[in-house]
Motif scaffolding. Structure first.
Motif, mmCIF file in Angstrom:
data_model
loop_
_atom_site.group_PDB
_atom_site.id
_atom_site.type_symbol
_atom_site.label_atom_id
_atom_site.label_comp_id
_atom_site.label_asym_id
_atom_site.label_seq_id
_atom_site.Cartn_x
_atom_site.Cartn_y
_atom_site.Cartn_z
ATOM 1 N N LYS A 242 0.834 -1.204 0.000
ATOM 2 C CA LYS A 242 0.000 0.000 0.000
ATOM 3 C C LYS A 242 0.871 1.258 0.000
ATOM 4 O O LYS A 242 0.575 2.238 -0.706
ATOM 5 C CB LYS A 242 -0.914 0.007 1.222
ATOM 6 N N MET A 243 1.938 1.224 0.768
ATOM 7 C CA MET A 243 2.823 2.374 0.838
ATOM 8 C C MET A 243 3.574 2.572 -0.477
ATOM 9 O O MET A 243 3.812 3.709 -0.895
ATOM 10 C CB MET A 243 3.791 2.200 2.009
ATOM 11 N N TYR A 244 3.942 1.462 -1.117
ATOM 12 C CA TYR A 244 4.594 1.542 -2.434
ATOM 13 C C TYR A 244 3.637 2.175 -3.441
ATOM 14 O O TYR A 244 4.018 3.091 -4.189
ATOM 15 C CB TYR A 244 5.003 0.152 -2.897
ATOM 16 N N ASP A 245 2.406 1.694 -3.477
ATOM 17 C CA ASP A 245 1.423 2.230 -4.422
ATOM 18 C C ASP A 245 1.199 3.715 -4.199
ATOM 19 O O ASP A 245 1.092 4.492 -5.157
ATOM 20 C CB ASP A 245 0.098 1.469 -4.282
ATOM 21 N N PHE A 246 1.138 4.117 -2.933
ATOM 22 C CA PHE A 246 0.951 5.530 -2.607
ATOM 23 C C PHE A 246 2.148 6.346 -3.091
ATOM 24 O O PHE A 246 1.983 7.423 -3.684
ATOM 25 C CB PHE A 246 0.776 5.693 -1.093
ATOM 26 N N GLY A 247 3.369 5.835 -2.832
ATOM 27 C CA GLY A 247 4.569 6.559 -3.228
ATOM 28 C C GLY A 247 4.688 6.712 -4.732
ATOM 29 O O GLY A 247 5.068 7.780 -5.234
ATOM 30 N N VAL A 248 4.347 5.655 -5.465
ATOM 31 C CA VAL A 248 4.398 5.721 -6.928
ATOM 32 C C VAL A 248 3.376 6.720 -7.441
ATOM 33 O O VAL A 248 3.670 7.520 -8.346
ATOM 34 C CB VAL A 248 4.165 4.324 -7.535
ATOM 35 N N ALA A 249 2.171 6.691 -6.870
ATOM 36 C CA ALA A 249 1.133 7.638 -7.284
ATOM 37 C C ALA A 249 1.547 9.079 -7.019
ATOM 38 O O ALA A 249 1.149 9.997 -7.757
ATOM 39 C CB ALA A 249 -0.181 7.322 -6.570
ATOM 40 N N ALA A 250 2.375 9.263 -5.974
ATOM 41 C CA ALA A 250 2.860 10.607 -5.639
ATOM 42 C C ALA A 250 4.073 11.006 -6.469
ATOM 43 O O ALA A 250 4.558 12.132 -6.356
ATOM 44 C CB ALA A 250 3.197 10.675 -4.154
ATOM 45 N N GLY A 251 4.571 10.075 -7.311
ATOM 46 C CA GLY A 251 5.718 10.369 -8.153
ATOM 47 C C GLY A 251 7.055 10.183 -7.477
ATOM 48 O O GLY A 251 8.077 10.680 -7.972
ATOM 49 N N ASN A 252 7.075 9.465 -6.361
ATOM 50 C CA ASN A 252 8.325 9.288 -5.608
ATOM 51 C C ASN A 252 9.214 8.213 -6.243
ATOM 52 O O ASN A 252 8.727 7.185 -6.704
ATOM 53 C CB ASN A 252 8.021 8.876 -4.168
ATOM 54 N N GLY A 253 10.512 8.433 -6.252
ATOM 55 C CA GLY A 253 11.477 7.429 -6.671
ATOM 56 C C GLY A 253 11.675 7.342 -8.164
ATOM 57 O O GLY A 253 10.765 7.612 -8.952
ATOM 58 N N THR A 254 12.879 6.951 -8.533
ATOM 59 C CA THR A 254 13.172 6.692 -9.943
ATOM 60 C C THR A 254 12.690 5.288 -10.300
ATOM 61 O O THR A 254 12.316 4.501 -9.421
ATOM 62 C CB THR A 254 14.683 6.788 -10.203
ATOM 63 N N GLU A 255 12.727 4.941 -11.569
ATOM 64 C CA GLU A 255 12.321 3.593 -11.973
ATOM 65 C C GLU A 255 13.238 2.546 -11.339
ATOM 66 O O GLU A 255 12.796 1.469 -10.950
ATOM 67 C CB GLU A 255 12.351 3.472 -13.496
ATOM 68 N N GLU A 256 14.525 2.873 -11.228
ATOM 69 C CA GLU A 256 15.465 1.940 -10.609
ATOM 70 C C GLU A 256 15.164 1.766 -9.122
ATOM 71 O O GLU A 256 15.219 0.646 -8.594
ATOM 72 C CB GLU A 256 16.903 2.438 -10.787
ATOM 73 N N GLU A 257 14.851 2.867 -8.440
ATOM 74 C CA GLU A 257 14.535 2.780 -7.012
ATOM 75 C C GLU A 257 13.243 2.017 -6.779
ATOM 76 O O GLU A 257 13.129 1.223 -5.831
ATOM 77 C CB GLU A 257 14.444 4.198 -6.424
ATOM 78 N N ARG A 258 12.272 2.193 -7.652
ATOM 79 C CA ARG A 258 11.016 1.452 -7.520
ATOM 80 C C ARG A 258 11.240 -0.031 -7.776
ATOM 81 O O ARG A 258 10.660 -0.889 -7.089
ATOM 82 C CB ARG A 258 9.977 2.005 -8.499
ATOM 83 N N ALA A 259 12.076 -0.350 -8.743
ATOM 84 C CA ALA A 259 12.359 -1.760 -9.046
ATOM 85 C C ALA A 259 13.050 -2.434 -7.864
ATOM 86 O O ALA A 259 12.746 -3.590 -7.527
ATOM 87 C CB ALA A 259 13.223 -1.858 -10.296
ATOM 88 N N LEU A 260 13.971 -1.711 -7.207
ATOM 89 C CA LEU A 260 14.658 -2.270 -6.043
ATOM 90 C C LEU A 260 13.671 -2.469 -4.892
ATOM 91 O O LEU A 260 13.735 -3.478 -4.172
ATOM 92 C CB LEU A 260 15.793 -1.336 -5.613
ATOM 93 N N PHE A 261 12.758 -1.525 -4.726
ATOM 94 C CA PHE A 261 11.708 -1.649 -3.700
ATOM 95 C C PHE A 261 10.926 -2.939 -3.939
ATOM 96 O O PHE A 261 10.725 -3.739 -3.021
ATOM 97 C CB PHE A 261 10.775 -0.433 -3.774
ATOM 98 N N ARG A 262 10.488 -3.164 -5.184
ATOM 99 C CA ARG A 262 9.692 -4.360 -5.497
ATOM 100 C C ARG A 262 10.499 -5.637 -5.253
ATOM 101 O O ARG A 262 9.976 -6.627 -4.728
ATOM 102 C CB ARG A 262 9.212 -4.308 -6.950
ATOM 103 N N LYS A 263 11.759 -5.605 -5.623
ATOM 104 C CA LYS A 263 12.611 -6.778 -5.426
ATOM 105 C C LYS A 263 12.745 -7.108 -3.942
ATOM 106 O O LYS A 263 12.647 -8.285 -3.533
ATOM 107 C CB LYS A 263 13.986 -6.520 -6.040
ATOM 108 N N CYS A 264 12.985 -6.076 -3.141
ATOM 109 C CA CYS A 264 13.130 -6.285 -1.706
ATOM 110 C C CYS A 264 11.816 -6.758 -1.082
ATOM 111 O O CYS A 264 11.809 -7.624 -0.201
ATOM 112 C CB CYS A 264 13.595 -4.997 -1.033
ATOM 113 N N LEU A 265 10.708 -6.193 -1.520
ATOM 114 C CA LEU A 265 9.410 -6.585 -0.986
ATOM 115 C C LEU A 265 9.093 -8.035 -1.335
ATOM 116 O O LEU A 265 8.568 -8.784 -0.505
ATOM 117 C CB LEU A 265 8.320 -5.653 -1.521
ATOM 118 N N ASP A 266 9.435 -8.456 -2.539
ATOM 119 C CA ASP A 266 9.218 -9.848 -2.925
ATOM 120 C C ASP A 266 10.040 -10.784 -2.034
ATOM 121 O O ASP A 266 9.564 -11.844 -1.624
ATOM 122 C CB ASP A 266 9.594 -10.060 -4.389
#
Length: 308
Positions: A242-266
């Motif tokens: 939920k926090m990831y979705d909120f952050g992406v909707a707010a425009g936070n993070g680069t594509e690389e930072e978002r990809a690392l977030f998803r990898k760590c969450l998985d």
């Protein structure tokens, strides 16, 4: 307020400030009167958490067990040092609790209920009082295996999370079970600058708290011997989604930072149950356990891992 020497903490509902030498901590005890030799449950909250957040759980426990909760230094109703230290370790929290119980005259045996960062503080307390603890309940607790791959930690989440309010984003504002008055007290405490400074100091020490536990090898030594351990696992990965979705909707993070977030969450989703299950090894009773539906049940039904 009564002096601690005048209080019998084993009978009735009692609360007060108890000196630990440099300052006083707020202590509250309630539930059935305690007979000699009966255990008392002690709550050890997570990072930045006070007893105000646990009033609903307390009410559920009181009909059958005596319950002790306290606010750590610089939190809630407790006093703090003249100046908040830059870091507050799990070792120091455990040492303060040890002094608090001794100065209040509260005798073992103890059952420890720990949440989140309380997984570190409670096990440091276990290190101090191994012969006085007769059971432990871990509620979605940090362990020595938490983020143990050397490549990532909570810092990889921050660029995407931004400045969002965890409580707002995850829906706790509407899903909590506290009264309006109790919820207001929680939010006001979290907004208190003193509280925020103390929470930051606790967070600063958390990575070293994990390493300190590794060196103690409790899971190999099994200090609880044949006393029971219970582990409850929450849906923390769901909250971070939920926090990831909120952050992406707010425009936070680069594509690389978002990809690392998803990898760590998985990885967290894959490993968390294993991390939590390891806590059962604190006792010899955990050598054999089976899975039934959403639970891990020990062969003698005395221990379990439960996922709500």
């Amino acid at each position: 307020m009564q002096g601690t020497s005048e209080i019998n903490w084993d009978n009735g509902d009692k609360s007060g400030l108890v000196s630990i030498g440099s300052h006083k901590l707020y202590l509250s005890v309630s539930g059935p009167d305690r007979k000699p030799g009966q255990p008392i449950a002690i709550l050890m909250q997570g990072l930045g958490s006070t007893i105000d957040e646990w009033v609903a759980v307390r009410e559920l426990v009181l009909p059958f067990a005596r319950w002790l909760n306290y606010d750590r230094s610089g939190m809630g109703r407790s006093e703090g040092p003249d100046q908040t230290p830059p870091s507050i370790s799990a070792v120091s929290v455990a040492a303060e609790l040890d002094v608090l119980l001794k100065n209040a005259g509260i005798e073992p045996p103890f059952i420890i209920v720990a949440h989140s960062w309380g997984g570190y503080t409670s096990r440091e307390f276990l290190e101090l009082r191994p012969n006085d603890i007769v059971g432990m309940v871990f509620v979605d607790c940090n362990t020595e295996a938490f983020f143990d791959n050397g490549a990532w930690g909570f810092d990889v989440f921050y660029p995407v999370l931004g400045e969002q309010d965890f409580i707002e984003t995850t829906g706790l504002v509407t899903s909590h079970v506290l009264s309006e008055e109790d919820w207001k007290a929680v939010r006001e405490e979290q907004a208190n600058p003193r509280h925020q400074a103390t929470e930051a100091a606790e967070m600063q020490a958390a990575p070293n708290d994990r390493l300190a536990l590794v060196s103690k090898k409790q899971l190999e030594r099994q200090p609880l011997e044949d006393y029971p351990v219970s582990v409850i696992i929450a849906n923390t990965p769901g909250d971070f989604q939920k926090m990831y979705d909120f952050g992406v909707a707010a425009g936070n993070g680069t594509e690389e930072e978002r990809a690392l977030f998803r990898k760590c969450l998985d990885r967290w989703r894959e490993m968390n149950e294993d991390w939590q299950s390891e806590l059962l090894k604190l006792s010899r009773l955990s050598r054999s356990f089976k899975r039934y539906g959403g639970q891990w049940i020990a062969a003698d039904d005395s221990q379990y891992v439960m996922k709500p």
